[in-house]
Design a protein around this motif. Structure first.
Motif, PDB file in Angstrom:
ATOM      1  N   TYR A  22     -18.009  -0.690  -4.509  1.00 19.17           N
ATOM      2  CA  TYR A  22     -16.800  -1.170  -5.191  1.00 19.17           C
ATOM      3  C   TYR A  22     -15.799  -0.025  -5.232  1.00 19.17           C
ATOM      4  N   ASP A  23     -14.610  -0.267  -4.707  1.00 15.60           N
ATOM      5  CA  ASP A  23     -13.540   0.734  -4.718  1.00 15.60           C
ATOM      6  C   ASP A  23     -12.441   0.246  -5.640  1.00 15.60           C
ATOM      7  N   ALA A  24     -12.217   0.934  -6.737  1.00 19.62           N
ATOM      8  CA  ALA A  24     -11.093   0.549  -7.595  1.00 19.62           C
ATOM      9  C   ALA A  24      -9.800   0.910  -6.876  1.00 19.62           C
ATOM     10  N   ARG A  25      -8.875  -0.054  -6.795  1.00 20.71           N
ATOM     11  CA  ARG A  25      -7.556   0.273  -6.243  1.00 20.71           C
ATOM     12  C   ARG A  25      -6.763   0.915  -7.373  1.00 20.71           C
ATOM     13  N   ASP A  31      -5.210  -6.413   1.128  1.00 19.26           N
ATOM     14  CA  ASP A  31      -5.671  -5.505   2.180  1.00 19.26           C
ATOM     15  C   ASP A  31      -7.035  -5.940   2.691  1.00 19.26           C
ATOM     16  N   MET A  58       0.839  -1.197   0.000  1.00 18.30           N
ATOM     17  CA  MET A  58       0.000   0.000   0.000  1.00 18.30           C
ATOM     18  C   MET A  58       0.874   1.248   0.000  1.00 18.30           C
ATOM     19  N   VAL A  89     -17.279  -8.340  -9.514  1.00 21.69           N
ATOM     20  CA  VAL A  89     -16.816  -8.047 -10.868  1.00 21.69           C
ATOM     21  C   VAL A  89     -17.150  -9.185 -11.813  1.00 21.69           C
ATOM     22  N   ASN A 130     -10.819  -8.972  -5.992  1.00 25.72           N
ATOM     23  CA  ASN A 130     -12.149  -8.375  -5.840  1.00 25.72           C
ATOM     24  C   ASN A 130     -12.317  -7.106  -6.660  1.00 25.72           C
ATOM     25  N   ASN A 131     -11.231  -6.597  -7.252  1.00 27.24           N
ATOM     26  CA  ASN A 131     -11.328  -5.454  -8.164  1.00 27.24           C
ATOM     27  C   ASN A 131     -11.554  -5.906  -9.602  1.00 27.24           C
ATOM     28  N   GLY A 132     -11.437  -7.203  -9.843  1.00 25.39           N
ATOM     29  CA  GLY A 132     -11.584  -7.710 -11.198  1.00 25.39           C
ATOM     30  C   GLY A 132     -10.265  -7.850 -11.938  1.00 25.39           C
ATOM     31  N   GLY A 187     -14.838   7.961   3.704  1.00 23.53           N
ATOM     32  CA  GLY A 187     -13.402   7.990   3.465  1.00 23.53           C
ATOM     33  C   GLY A 187     -12.859   9.399   3.526  1.00 23.53           C
ATOM     34  N   GLU A 188     -11.584   9.528   3.195  1.00 21.49           N
ATOM     35  CA  GLU A 188     -10.993  10.862   3.112  1.00 21.49           C
ATOM     36  C   GLU A 188     -10.883  11.264   1.651  1.00 21.49           C
ATOM     37  N   ASN A 208      -9.219   3.870   6.029  1.00 22.46           N
ATOM     38  CA  ASN A 208      -9.245   4.455   4.687  1.00 22.46           C
ATOM     39  C   ASN A 208      -8.535   3.651   3.608  1.00 22.46           C
ATOM     40  N   ILE A 209      -8.321   2.371   3.870  1.00 24.87           N
ATOM     41  CA  ILE A 209      -7.791   1.497   2.818  1.00 24.87           C
ATOM     42  C   ILE A 209      -8.837   0.422   2.554  1.00 24.87           C
ATOM     43  N   PRO A 210      -9.537   0.532   1.430  1.00 24.18           N
ATOM     44  CA  PRO A 210     -10.596  -0.440   1.159  1.00 24.18           C
ATOM     45  C   PRO A 210     -10.041  -1.854   0.994  1.00 24.18           C
ATOM     46  N   ALA A 211     -10.903  -2.828   1.240  1.00 21.29           N
ATOM     47  CA  ALA A 211     -10.528  -4.230   1.047  1.00 21.29           C
ATOM     48  C   ALA A 211     -10.076  -4.434  -0.386  1.00 21.29           C
ATOM     49  N   PHE A 212      -8.954  -5.115  -0.559  1.00 20.27           N
ATOM     50  CA  PHE A 212      -8.399  -5.373  -1.886  1.00 20.27           C
ATOM     51  C   PHE A 212      -7.655  -6.689  -1.787  1.00 20.27           C
ATOM     52  N   VAL A 257     -15.239  -1.443 -16.015  1.00 20.38           N
ATOM     53  CA  VAL A 257     -15.558  -2.530 -15.099  1.00 20.38           C
ATOM     54  C   VAL A 257     -17.038  -2.861 -15.227  1.00 20.38           C
ATOM     55  N   GLU A 260      -9.538 -13.230  -4.731  1.00 24.85           N
ATOM     56  CA  GLU A 260     -10.751 -13.955  -4.345  1.00 24.85           C
ATOM     57  C   GLU A 260     -10.723 -15.437  -4.701  1.00 24.85           C
ATOM     58  N   TRP A 277     -16.466  -8.636 -15.413  1.00 29.27           N
ATOM     59  CA  TRP A 277     -15.242  -8.498 -16.214  1.00 29.27           C
ATOM     60  C   TRP A 277     -14.714  -7.090 -16.073  1.00 29.27           C
ATOM     61  N   LYS A 278     -13.453  -6.963 -16.503  1.00 30.08           N
ATOM     62  CA  LYS A 278     -12.782  -5.663 -16.425  1.00 30.08           C
ATOM     63  C   LYS A 278     -11.859  -5.561 -17.627  1.00 30.08           C
TER      64      LYS A 278
END
Lengths: 262, 580
Positions: free
Chosen positions: B120-123, A187, A152, B165, A247-249, B80-81, A193-197, B156, A200, B167-168
């Protein structure tokens, strides 16, 4: 760290008590874990349970690092294992992995994060629907689940994401042992403030695309997951595909070839 | 009671099994839902509240006489921030609101309660290069999937019920400056997208992907010389190589398709705009620079360009041609209107792009005296093009000019609305100019590719923002609502005779569509730079707007900063209705 933890079991144990009358009391847990009632209700869905020595969980007596605690599960002498669930009772997220040994031995190994000392248990389900449980108590100091991943903080994490390292070790019993490492921060979403990542699922397939082993992974699996499977050997030569998704695809895709015999 | 519940559950399970076996499963949002969105009042399944992008609702439960009774129902925080500019338009379907937010996030919220269903939060990689804040403008719905774009240029597709998801797909290389923040849209089973990144010398393109699988169907670059794709093979070249571009400049020619498009079913046409040619310094690329700064009419079946309208040939002021094309019918004609960055309001025949009229909608336009309706070309004022730096004494800075509108445009991204009730367009505009000068520049992957310096200046002491009611028949301005800070929110209008929009000062407002009088307003706690919607449930009319100050203005604002520096950030959705 401790706060989230301690509240969760208390609330949940109330739920369990309320359900006792209708569901019937769970069988006594040899580990005496305060979360056993919840595990029995929510993960094992009040199925038939046997504490069974044939389900072996191997892990250190005391975790030297909370972020990478090696765990392996082996089922010996039980036929028709359809799935194995790995549970760390006193983690904020209990369910850690779910293994489906399609054409693999009922064995897998990985590393887990630990929030505090806990029993780590494996629930192997046989075709008749019965859960066979084994476990091991692992001492740990705490904090493994609510700390940001190392990646991160790295500016270039994305350039190595889902990179795969893997090697095959042929065994004498017609088994190929496959160990793989996937670069992923994993994560948990429990750090501010760090979303699950997290990754899966991960599949091992042969050249024809037949799935040999499938592992569903959850937030408590350690950063840069190192995972070992034992599958029916493909032959003297050949290899396996390793695929999965987070989980982000973001997709994981690699091919590992058996090294030629020297 | 238990018995009944069990039976229902079983029946439900059986129905799901049947529909998933059929290959043409019409679960969820159908083509008919999308085609009828402008007339359907109980849901909103398209960006633009209907494919033509009119943002007109036939609802009149709330009207001029009772709008002052509107009260909030719930507010939902993005948390969040990560509170930056919030430019999204919510979608409403099957009791769920789908709303995107800053930093490439999307939320599913229970419309009744405001409770979150999933998120859904894109990293995002650290190296993303959004030019103009980390915004997102909305999602698309089709079948059981919800689609949205990310700042690292990914599209996405998520299961609308679980947020998992499906597909992306990569739309471009974020390291080269690509990103995607517009709302995708659905045409004939394909999901249509563009790309952002015009400030980094990317090449704009419009693309169609199979909505179910994400596989590319066609790709149409916006800059001449680049090859299109159809079904995995090169199709046709865009334009004719070097016809309007000198040398190799087309290779990094910009024309970013950053603002999304829409689809007109009557003419079976996708309308999509292309941004400014790159770099800004126009002396490096003498010629019309097709199809930068143009509206493109695209055949949805193969991605071929049917016709185009280039609003600013040999563009040199950052007058992107991306602003939305809104289709409407009047006087027996199939028309479309667009309010350009360059300050002119164009009305065209949408079957061929021929102009009906083109009139200024902001004050003191300096770069062109008028638009020639016959040719569609501007009558340039040559002295108002920034000078060639190679002709300056030191070769480093060309002659500076003061040009109006500013590079943020007479109107920027914020969508206008067309009322079938009044026959007027409601256009959120800004009155500002800029000092602009050219500098030498060469293309380098991932680096800003401008070759210009600039500073923005308000034209008037008392306002910059100006919401105008424009008659598309003659371009006349019927009324104007002035606003101290620049307007940056979309507009919506209703059959109840109301116009809704928000301002950076934080007010969500309802105006009389005939006079522009503010009939109701509500302070949302942060600036509004988003796109309001309205829908009906159980005989009650609901309104939603996203609040959260940001976007391009605070990043580029120059002198404008004085009027906005006190505005605080936020990130929430507000929902309103009249009390029963």
């Amino acid at each position: 760290m401790g706060r989230l933890f301690r509240i969760a079991p208390m609330v949940l144990s109330v739920l369990v008590l309320a359900n006792v009358a209708s569901a019937g009391a769970p069988p006594k847990d040899p580990f005496n874990s305060p979360m056993w009632g919840w595990v029995y209700e929510e993960i094992l869905e009040q199925g038939q349970v046997i504490f069974d020595d044939r389900v072996k969980v191997d892990a250190p007596d005391s975790a030297e690092g909370n972020f990478q605690v090696p765990v392996s599960v082996r089922v010996d002498g039980l036929d028709d294992v359809t799935e194995i669930i790995l549970i760390v009772d006193l983690n904020p997220i209990l369910k850690t992995a779910k293994f489906t040994p399609n054409k693999a031995r009922p064995y897998f190994a990985l590393r887990v994060k630990m929030g505090q000392a806990s029993v780590i248990r494996a629930a192997a389900r046989t075709k008749d629907g019965v859960w066979h449980l084994g476990g091991k108590y692992v001492d740990a100091s705490g904090g493994g689940c609510t700390v940001p991943s190392v990646q991160m903080a790295a500016a270039d994490w994305e350039s190595n994401l889902n990179n795969v390292q893997a090697q095959i070790w042929p065994r004498e019993n017609g088994v190929d042992r496959i160990r793989t490492r996937i670069i992923h921060p994993m994560d948990t979403g429990l750090s501010g403030n760090i979303p699950a990542f997290f990754m899966e699922h991960l599949s091992i397939k042969n050249a024809e695309g037949v799935e040999l082993a499938h592992l569903q992974t959850f937030e408590p699996v350690s950063e840069d997951p190192v995972i070992t499977f034992e599958v029916d050997a493909v032959g003297e030569t050949g290899g396996y595909s390793i695929s999965g998704m987070d989980n982000n695809g973001n997709e994981i895709s690699a091919w590992v070839e058996k090294a030629p015999k020297s | 009671m238990n018995f009944i519940k069990t039976t229902l559950a079983l029946a439900g399970g059986a129905a799901i099994a049947v529909s998933s076996m059929s290959s043409q499963a019409q679960a969820g949002v159908t083509d008919a839902d999308i085609a009828n969105d402008s007339k359907t009042t109980h849901q909103i399944v398209t960006n633009g509240m209907g494919r033509k992008g009119q943002r007109f609702s036939p609802l009149k439960i709330v009207n001029k006489s009772n709008v002052k009774k509107l009260l909030p129902v719930w507010s939902f925080s993005f948390g969040g921030e990560k509170q930056r500019g919030q430019e999204s338009q919510p979608l409403i379907y099957d009791g769920v609101m789908y709303v995107t937010s800053s930093y490439s996030r999307i939320f599913a919220v229970d419309v009744k309660t405001g409770e979150e269903l999933w998120q859904y939060d894109a990293r995002l990689p650290d190296g993303i290069m959004p030019c103009c804040d980390v915004i997102n403008r909305g999602a698309a719905l089709y079948g059981d999937l919800v689609y949205f774009g990310t700042l690292d240029a990914k599209l996405v597709a998520l299961d609308r019920k679980t947020g998992k998801v499906k597909w992306k797909k990569k739309l471009g290389d974020y390291k080269a400056g690509y990103s995607f923040t517009a709302a995708p849209f659905i045409v004939k089973g394909n999901v249509i997208t563009g790309v952002s990144g015009g400030e980094f010398g990317i090449v704009g393109k419009v693309e169609a992907r199979n909505a179910e699988t994400g596989e590319l169907v066609w790709s149409r670059p916006t800059i001449e010389g680049h090859m299109g794709m159809l079904n995995g093979k090169p199709s046709t070249m865009t334009g004719k190589l070097n016809a309007t571009w000198p040398g190799d400049m087309w290779k990094s020619g910009g024309g970013a398709t950053w603002l999304g498009g829409n689809y007109d079913d009557e003419t079976d046409t996708i309308f999509y705009g292309a941004g400014n040619p790159a770099p800004w310094n126009s002396h490096l690329r003498k010629g019309d620079n097709l199809y930068a700064a143009s509206r493109l009419a695209i055949n949805p079946d193969n991605g071929e360009i049917k016709w185009h309208l280039q609003t600013t040939p040999w563009e040199g002021w950052d007058y992107d041609g991306v602003n939305e094309v809104v289709s409407f019918n009047a006087g027996g004609k199939k028309l479309a209107a667009t309010a350009d960055r360059n300050g002119f309001f164009y009305v065209m025949d949408r079957t061929n792009g021929k102009l009906q009229n083109a009139t200024p909608f902001v004050e003191q336009i300096s770069w062109a005296s008028s638009i020639d309706v016959k040719t569609g070309r501007p009558n340039f004022i040559d002295s108002n093009r920034a000078g060639d730096p190679t002709k300056s004494a030191d070769g480093k800075k060309g002659k500076a000019i003061f040009a109006v509108p500013s590079f943020l445009g007479g109107k920027n991204w914020m969508p206008m609305a067309y009322s079938q009730n009044s026959g007027l367009f409601y256009v959120p505009s800004n009155e500002w100019g800029m000092d602009l000068w050219n500098e030498p520049v060469t293309y380098k992957k991932g680096a800003a590719y401008l070759g210009a310096g600039f500073t923005i200046k308000p034209l008037f002491e008392d306002y910059i923002g100006s919401l105008k009611a424009i008659d598309p028949m003659d371009g006349s301005i019927k009324w104007e609502l002035k606003n101290n800070a620049p307007l940056w929110a979309g507009v919506m209008t209703t059959a109840g005779g109301l116009v809704f929009t928000g301002n950076p000062e934080g007010y969500f407002m309802a105006l009389d569509d005939a006079t522009g009088k503010v009939l109701w307003k509500f302070q949302t706690g942060s600036g509004i730079v988003s796109q309001p919607v309205t829908w009906e449930e159980n005989g009650e009319q609901y309104f939603a707007v996203v609040s959260g100050w940001g976007g391009a203005v605070p990043l580029w604002g120059g002198d404008v900063a004085k009027r906005i520096k006190h505005l605080n950030q936020g990130g929430s959705v507000w929902v309103f209705k009249m009390p029963k």
